[in-house]
Scaffold this active site. Structure first.
Site, PDB file in Angstrom:
ATOM      1  N   CYS A  72     -25.936  18.454  -3.504  1.00 27.51           N
ATOM      2  CA  CYS A  72     -26.548  19.770  -2.753  1.00 27.51           C
ATOM      3  C   CYS A  72     -27.861  20.164  -3.536  1.00 27.51           C
ATOM      4  CB  CYS A  72     -25.757  21.291  -2.669  1.00 27.51           C
ATOM      5  SG  CYS A  72     -24.150  21.002  -1.699  1.00 27.51           S
ATOM      6  N   HIS A 128     -28.810  27.736  -2.464  1.00 27.64           N
ATOM      7  CA  HIS A 128     -28.373  26.909  -3.653  1.00 27.64           C
ATOM      8  C   HIS A 128     -29.476  26.209  -4.618  1.00 27.64           C
ATOM      9  CE1 HIS A 128     -24.843  23.832  -4.999  1.00 27.64           C
ATOM     10  NE2 HIS A 128     -25.082  25.004  -5.837  1.00 27.64           N
TER      11      HIS A 128
END
Ligand SMILES: *[C@@H]1O[C@H](CO)[C@@H](O)[C@H](O)[C@H]1NC(C)=O
Ligand SMILES: *[C@@H]1O[C@H](CO)[C@@H](O)[C@H](O)[C@H]1NC(C)=O
Ligand SMILES: *[C@@H]1O[C@H](CO)[C@@H](O)[C@H](O)[C@H]1NC(C)=O
Length: 514
Positions: A72, A128
């Site tokens: 990610c 994130h």
């Protein structure tokens, strides 16, 4: 446009509508899905349907030589900066709940440049890229508005972190906790917010919407209504839930496109779709999932193709007629979106950024012309090393092949070190058989593939083409020499823990210990 120069009223008007005189800047909707594997879309052979995504892709340009990073945060960092992880210190891992680190704040983000170019900028969904310091938050990285989660993983209804992460609520609107979404399914929240933003769009500014869905990342939670139609297809309960999550996502994207059409801005909009890494596999609720990358080798976290070759396409009425409905096989990478969007689509400049690794691919996508990308550094992670290896290759170059790394040059791909997940995993309920990837000698730490002829990475050519191996190792050595040190500080659980700090159990920036 020449006519604008002759007509002062038009010049005035176009200046009103765009930061770039004489050019109507298109709206950009960038849809990023989380842990959707190469096989997890109808048009790549999934057993479930994704009618909306399939139609958008079929009417647009499918990117079939398109790469992202293995997990990610690295993919998101490259999307936001146009720069490889070796430039930002993010070569290793992701931003965990309590790591005192974020996307370096001296990097100019895609959102900042789009704002500078005159766009309104919105992040809906997963960030994130770190949150330990206020300066790291999306609203301080170029986004006018943000609704979503700071971390990489949370429950989809209660928006809470998952043990063994520190416990807390991870859902914010801009800087403030948004408790009103407690209990509402993430994909629905993000779809509705995207629709609101589209309906709110004002005439004076084009829209940049980064729609960063949390699905189909684990935990595998989804409203039952999306599972029901799929029950006959799957006996594997996890795959059923996963497929239902993708169905819900597909429906959501359909509603977003409907909103574009209803508000009359569809004709001036470019939709870019990308998954963030390969599908995740296994029962670990944080690292695992029920994604699938068949027939590619490996999965999320691996530098084999299954970890990095992504689902990607561009859909827009603004594409030229001859590329609509075609497949683009040029080498394109997630770092390319920065200059492609800022220069190619927004008609702006990348002034002020550090040197970009991304390449403006807009002509390649819009007209099908050649890409100038011949080379792609997948990564070099000096914190992941293995011992051993066959002497003849170990001594071949100055690059330390015990380091996990991979590089692509034209059709060649070289991998070194610990490459992670190596098998070919058959989709559950497909009747196909998983192939174990351990057939190669155990001391092997260098692999060479011609990924054009052998996209499944079945035939290692490192023995047959030692000069190619040497050529690529020299390239890795040069990149490694240019790398900044990895920045991956130890977690600070006590400082970060939102339940210990009088913070109502809500994840928020904390005061790190030096
Ligand atoms: C979310 O709702 C549940 C169920 O009503 C409740 O137990 C929980 O405390 C709520 N969480 C937050 C952060 O308000
Ligand atoms: C839409 O605009 C209204 C009125 O200005 C505002 O209250 C609302 O927050 C906006 N919604 C979004 C999603 O930006
Ligand atoms: C960006 O940089 C180029 C080349 O240095 C320069 O010609 C141009 O004027 C700059 N544009 C802006 C808006 O500063």
């Amino acid at each position: 446009m020449a006519c604008n120069i002759l007509n002062p009223i038009l010049v005035f008007l176009s200046f009103q509508f765009s930061a770039v005189v004489g050019y109507k800047q298109p709206n950009v909707i960038f849809i990023l899905t989380d842990d959707q594997g190469y096989r997890d879309v109808g048009y790549h052979g999934a057993l479930f349907d994704t009618p909306v995504i399939d139609k958008l892709a079929a009417e647009g340009v499918k990117l079939e030589n398109y790469y992202v990073q293995t997990r990610c945060s690295p993919t998101r960092s490259q999307l936001m900066t146009g720069r490889y992880q070796i430039r930002t210190g993010l070569q290793h891992g992701v931003f965990t709940d309590s790591i005192p680190s974020c996307l370096p704040t001296d990097e100019i983000t895609l959102a900042q440049k789009m704002k500078e170019a005159g766009y309104s900028t919105h992040l809906v969904g997963k960030w994130h890229l770190g949150y330990y310091d206020e300066a790291c938050l999306p609203n301080n990285r170029g986004f006018d508005s943000f609704l979503g989660l700071y971390l990489g993983v949370a429950t989809h209804y209660s928006h809470r972190s998952i043990p063994p992460l520190v416990d807390g609520y991870d859902f914010h609107r801009n800087y403030l906790p948004a408790f009103e979404y407690n209990g509402t399914y993430s994909t629905h929240v993000f779809t509705d917010e995207a629709i609101d933003i589209i309906k709110n769009k004002t005439e004076d500014k084009p829209l940049f919407l980064y729609l960063s869905y949390q699905a189909p990342h684990s935990p595998l939670e989804v409203p039952d209504e999306y599972k029901e139609p799929l029950r006959g297809i799957f006996t594997d309960e996890n795959r059923l839930s996963y497929a239902a999550m993708v169905s819900c996502l597909d429906e959501g994207i359909g509603k977003v496109v409907d909103a574009l059409k209803e508000t009359g801005i569809y004709e001036d909009t470019i939709i870019i779709f990308s998954s963030d890494n390969g599908g995740a596999v296994g029962s670990d609720v944080i690292q695992g999932g029920a994604g699938n990358n068949w027939p590619l080798r490996g999965f999320k976290f691996s530098l084999f193709e299954g970890g990095i070759r992504a689902v990607g396409f561009v859909h827009s009425p603004l594409l030229s007629g001859n590329v609509k409905g075609t497949i683009n096989n040029r080498l394109i990478h997630v770092s390319d979106w920065f200059p492609t969007i800022v220069e190619g689509i927004a008609g702006w400049n990348t002034n002020g950024t550090k040197p970009l690794d991304g390449i403006n691919q807009w002509n390649t996508i819009k007209y099908g012309t050649r890409s100038s990308r011949l080379e792609l550094l997948h990564n070099i992670n000096p914190l992941n090393v293995v011992s051993g290896g066959r002497d003849w290759i170990v001594n071949m170059s100055l690059f330390d092949v015990s380091i996990e790394a991979a590089i692509r040059y034209r059709n060649w791909k070289l991998l070194t070190g610990n490459t992670g997940q190596t098998g070919w995993i058959a989709p559950p309920d497909s009747g196909l058989t998983t192939i174990n990837g351990q057939s190669s000698p155990t001391d092997q730490i260098v692999w060479l593939y011609n990924v054009r002829k052998d996209p499944l990475e079945m035939n290692d050519l490192s023995e047959a083409y030692p000069m190619v191996v040497k050529f690529l190792l020299t390239k890795l050595y040069n990149y490694h020499n240019q790398s900044v040190s990895v920045f991956f500080p130890a977690p600070q659980r006590e400082q970060a823990d939102p339940c210990l700090n009088g913070n109502d159990c809500v994840f928020d920036p904390w005061v790190p210990v030096p």
